[in-house]
Scaffold this motif. Structure first.
Motif, PDB file in Angstrom:
ATOM      1  N   LEU A 173       0.837  -1.205   0.000  1.00 29.36           N
ATOM      2  CA  LEU A 173       0.000   0.000   0.000  1.00 29.36           C
ATOM      3  C   LEU A 173       0.867   1.249   0.000  1.00 29.36           C
ATOM      4  N   GLY A 174       1.960   1.206   0.767  1.00 32.82           N
ATOM      5  CA  GLY A 174       2.888   2.326   0.779  1.00 32.82           C
ATOM      6  C   GLY A 174       3.569   2.521  -0.554  1.00 32.82           C
ATOM      7  N   VAL A 175       3.960   1.430  -1.204  1.00 33.66           N
ATOM      8  CA  VAL A 175       4.593   1.522  -2.519  1.00 33.66           C
ATOM      9  C   VAL A 175       3.647   2.178  -3.524  1.00 33.66           C
ATOM     10  N   LEU A 176       2.369   1.852  -3.442  1.00 32.58           N
ATOM     11  CA  LEU A 176       1.379   2.431  -4.343  1.00 32.58           C
ATOM     12  C   LEU A 176       0.951   3.833  -3.927  1.00 32.58           C
ATOM     13  N   GLY A 177       1.338   4.241  -2.715  1.00 29.43           N
ATOM     14  CA  GLY A 177       0.987   5.576  -2.241  1.00 29.43           C
ATOM     15  C   GLY A 177      -0.472   5.730  -1.889  1.00 29.43           C
ATOM     16  N   LEU A 178      -1.094   4.655  -1.376  1.00 22.56           N
ATOM     17  CA  LEU A 178      -2.532   4.657  -1.098  1.00 22.56           C
ATOM     18  C   LEU A 178      -2.808   4.653   0.400  1.00 22.56           C
ATOM     19  N   PRO A 179      -3.709   5.494   0.886  1.00 22.92           N
ATOM     20  CA  PRO A 179      -4.048   5.517   2.315  1.00 22.92           C
ATOM     21  C   PRO A 179      -4.894   4.298   2.692  1.00 22.92           C
ATOM     22  N   PRO A 180      -4.566   3.627   3.787  1.00 18.86           N
ATOM     23  CA  PRO A 180      -5.290   2.405   4.168  1.00 18.86           C
ATOM     24  C   PRO A 180      -6.735   2.646   4.554  1.00 18.86           C
ATOM     25  N   GLU A 181      -7.083   3.861   4.937  1.00 24.64           N
ATOM     26  CA  GLU A 181      -8.476   4.135   5.278  1.00 24.64           C
ATOM     27  C   GLU A 181      -9.371   4.236   4.045  1.00 24.64           C
ATOM     28  N   GLU A 182      -8.779   4.367   2.861  1.00 21.31           N
ATOM     29  CA  GLU A 182      -9.561   4.507   1.637  1.00 21.31           C
ATOM     30  C   GLU A 182      -9.492   3.282   0.728  1.00 21.31           C
ATOM     31  N   SER A 301       3.714   1.817 -10.923  1.00 15.07           N
ATOM     32  CA  SER A 301       3.964   3.219 -11.280  1.00 15.07           C
ATOM     33  C   SER A 301       2.689   3.978 -11.634  1.00 15.07           C
ATOM     34  N   LEU A 302       1.530   3.361 -11.412  1.00 15.41           N
ATOM     35  CA  LEU A 302       0.266   4.011 -11.743  1.00 15.41           C
ATOM     36  C   LEU A 302       0.021   5.203 -10.823  1.00 15.41           C
ATOM     37  N   GLN A 303      -0.436   6.315 -11.400  1.00 15.34           N
ATOM     38  CA  GLN A 303      -0.732   7.502 -10.597  1.00 15.34           C
ATOM     39  C   GLN A 303      -1.794   7.165  -9.548  1.00 15.34           C
ATOM     40  N   THR A 304      -1.593   7.664  -8.336  1.00 12.99           N
ATOM     41  CA  THR A 304      -2.477   7.293  -7.223  1.00 12.99           C
ATOM     42  C   THR A 304      -3.926   7.697  -7.472  1.00 12.99           C
ATOM     43  N   GLU A 305      -4.152   8.800  -8.183  1.00  7.55           N
ATOM     44  CA  GLU A 305      -5.526   9.249  -8.411  1.00  7.55           C
ATOM     45  C   GLU A 305      -6.305   8.281  -9.296  1.00  7.55           C
ATOM     46  N   LEU A 306      -5.601   7.419 -10.022  1.00  5.68           N
ATOM     47  CA  LEU A 306      -6.288   6.481 -10.915  1.00  5.68           C
ATOM     48  C   LEU A 306      -6.910   5.311 -10.168  1.00  5.68           C
ATOM     49  N   PHE A 307      -6.605   5.146  -8.900  1.00  6.01           N
ATOM     50  CA  PHE A 307      -7.215   4.081  -8.108  1.00  6.01           C
ATOM     51  C   PHE A 307      -8.580   4.484  -7.553  1.00  6.01           C
ATOM     52  N   ALA A 308      -8.923   5.768  -7.636  1.00  2.00           N
ATOM     53  CA  ALA A 308     -10.117   6.283  -6.974  1.00  2.00           C
ATOM     54  C   ALA A 308     -11.394   5.884  -7.707  1.00  2.00           C
ATOM     55  N   SER A 309     -12.320   5.282  -6.987  1.00  2.28           N
ATOM     56  CA  SER A 309     -13.638   4.942  -7.529  1.00  2.28           C
ATOM     57  C   SER A 309     -14.626   6.060  -7.216  1.00  2.28           C
ATOM     58  N   ASP A 310     -15.718   6.099  -7.990  1.00  4.02           N
ATOM     59  CA  ASP A 310     -16.788   7.072  -7.749  1.00  4.02           C
ATOM     60  C   ASP A 310     -18.090   6.493  -8.282  1.00  4.02           C
ATOM     61  N   ASP A 311     -19.090   7.324  -8.472  1.00  3.88           N
ATOM     62  CA  ASP A 311     -20.397   6.839  -8.918  1.00  3.88           C
ATOM     63  C   ASP A 311     -20.373   6.328 -10.354  1.00  3.88           C
ATOM     64  N   GLN A 312     -19.396   6.784 -11.164  1.00  6.79           N
ATOM     65  CA  GLN A 312     -19.323   6.345 -12.559  1.00  6.79           C
ATOM     66  C   GLN A 312     -18.435   5.105 -12.744  1.00  6.79           C
ATOM     67  N   LEU A 313     -17.276   5.107 -12.079  1.00 12.51           N
ATOM     68  CA  LEU A 313     -16.318   4.023 -12.275  1.00 12.51           C
ATOM     69  C   LEU A 313     -15.932   3.394 -10.944  1.00 12.51           C
TER      70      LEU A 313
END
Length: 523
Positions: A173-182, A301-313
């Motif tokens: 998770l740290g390597v990907l730069g993603l917060p564990p709460e999300e 190496s994927l940008q962290t913002e690309l992991f974010a889900s929402d109502d569309q994706l």
């Protein structure tokens, strides 16, 4: 017994990873490699020391609670940690004291000793462990690790709750730069086990009879096989790699799920512009669409913002951890899946029920490293691949008989997109102009000749499948290997057999490697 001091060595420091064309010398780039490897030695030595203390605590606990322990066995395990630790300290000090040319020659041997240290660590920590350890006992021992004796959750490795497994998950998770709460994350027994876990979720929670899934022009052939074999689900290949082509297919087919690879593992190494694709998909989808991303080729190496889900994706990400994420040490298969935190309970249940969790023994083997170390290594590999691709592309012996592909080359259709990535492919590919020469017998013979010429020049290279290692590796590659597999990914002009040249993390040998490859190809 004498302990070792993991802080005894002098730090070598690190330098910014070079880009090809900077005119860097071996004296500039090698200290970073030595420093990174020394950092790995320090981490393994700390864990060996911790494992020895665990053994001592275990012996004390068992004695205090009148539990049987074989003292010779414990002594042997303690001795193993000391013996490998002292061997590692000697090698580390030799490496740090060596001159630049000597240190370059010591990298491979030192990496082998690091593998021995990690293998010993896993052996020591796991040989007394139980898959379903006990919570309490009388006159019988069925546990190791006294800190888990009163653990509130069920002791069963298939649940993925073992400390060695959760350690790998937190690290990644740290390597990907993603917060564990999300975000939730789970490590698995392989990259395909990671896909199987996702497939189990899609079949139970997202797909229904008659639904359509859209596949990028390239996805791994095993994944393609599995998806094409689903009854009552239509799997359709996208029209092309351009965002507008995929968006048009989404508008036309209305798929429930879209599968994409940011970088294709084929001869042309086409890339998908995921930021733009996701932006456009959010504009056109009429109901929530699940996008499954396989990031194996680009090493987290994927940008962290690309992991974010929402109502569309809804974004699900998976990757084989056998390659770049094991720092090329290649101990055992591993994979991971990342998903929105709200799916954690469901995904935990599915991983438990499908049994795809990473075994604790393999989790203990998984190298420990800081995010910065992984990023430095990936940037070196990317720079090496760019340099090798440029050397081969500019070599008249190569140009006369074939074509070289890498996303960083100026003529590659996705070079602009490649330049937006912090790093990417460590693979260079080659295809003969004379298409009949791109058959297995000829390409395999070329690989053998590369090894012959490399031996003559003293250049390190190996022959075999896969990638991610420190030493270069070459292979005659196809997207499928049997007639049955080619039903799903046929060999065509777009997907021929080709030479796959993985460059590795040995910049000082690039000239010799390029010359060996050019001689073999032209011969």
């Amino acid at each position: 017994m004498v302990d070792w001091d993991v802080g005894a060595s002098e730090p070598t420091g690190s330098v910014a990873a070079p880009r090809f064309g900077d005119g860097v010398s071996l004296d500039q780039v090698l200290p970073e490699q030595v420093s990174d490897l020394s950092e790995q030695f320090d981490g393994c030595l700390r864990e060996l020391s911790a494992a020895r203390h665990q053994l001592e605590e275990y012996a004390t606990y068992c004695e205090r609670n009148d539990l049987p322990v074989d003292d010779p066995v414990l002594a042997q395990l303690v001795a193993a940690t000391h013996q490998v630790g002292m061997r590692m300290v000697r090698q580390q000090r030799t490496l740090l004291a060596a001159s630049t040319p000597e240190a370059a020659d010591l990298l491979g041997a030192s990496e082998g000793i690091l593998r021995f240290g990690l293998a010993t660590l896993s052996y020591v920590r796991n040989c007394l462990e139980w898959t379903a350890k006990s919570y309490g006992q009388s006159k019988q021992v069925q546990f190791f690790g006294t800190q888990s004796e009163s653990w509130p959750t069920m002791h069963y490795d298939r649940n993925g709750s073992h400390a060695s497994v959760t350690r790998v998950e937190h690290q990644l998770l740290g390597v990907l730069g993603l917060p564990p709460e999300e975000y939730g994350i789970g490590v698995t027994a392989s990259g395909m086990a990671a896909f199987t876990w996702i497939e189990a979720f899609l079949l139970r929670d997202r797909l229904r009879s008659g639904d359509t899934i859209l596949l990028a022009p390239y996805i791994y052939f095993e994944t393609s096989q599995q998806l094409n074999a689903l009854p009552e689900i239509q799997a359709v290949r996208a029209s092309g790699y351009l965002v507008e082509e995929i968006v048009a297919d989404v508008v036309r087919l209305r798929p429930k799920v879209v599968f994409v690879d940011p970088l294709a593992n084929n001869v042309r190494q086409r890339m998908l512009d995921l930021p733009e694709l996701f932006r456009r998909l959010r504009e056109v989808v009429t109901e929530r669409c699940t996008v499954v991303v396989d990031g194996t080729m680009i090493g987290a190496s994927l940008q962290t913002e690309l992991f974010a889900s929402d109502d569309q994706l809804e974004i699900l990400y998976y990757e084989s951890c056998t390659k770049y994420l094991q720092l090329g040490l290649d101990f055992a298969l591993a994979g991971m899946v990342v998903y929105p935190a709200e799916l954690t309970e469901r995904m935990d249940m599915l991983r438990r029920n499908t049994g795809v969790v990473l075994a604790r023994h393999n989790a203990e083997l998984f190298p420990r490293y800081e995010v910065s170390l992984h990023e430095r290594r990936m940037r070196r590999i990317w720079a090496n691949a760019e340099q090798l691709a440029t050397l081969l592309h500019n070599d008249p012996r190569i140009a006369a008989v074939g074509e070289v592909h890498h996303p960083a080359l100026p003529h590659h259709p996705d070079v602009g997109l490649a330049r937006t990535m912090p790093y990417g492919s460590g693979i260079v590919t080659f295809l003969y102009h004379d298409r009949p020469r791109n058959d297995w017998d000829n390409l395999d013979a070329v690989v053998d000749q590369i090894l012959v010429r490399a031996k003559t020049s003293g250049t390190q290279v190996t022959k075999g499948v896969s990638f991610g290692y420190s030493v270069p590796r070459v292979w005659a590659q196809t997207v499928s290997t049997t007639v049955a597999e080619r039903k799903y990914v046929p060999i065509t002009d777009d997907e021929p057999l080709f030479l796959r040249l993985y460059v590795g993390d040995r910049m000082h040998q690039l000239d010799g490697l390029a010359d060996a490859i050019a001689e073999a190809i032209a011969g």
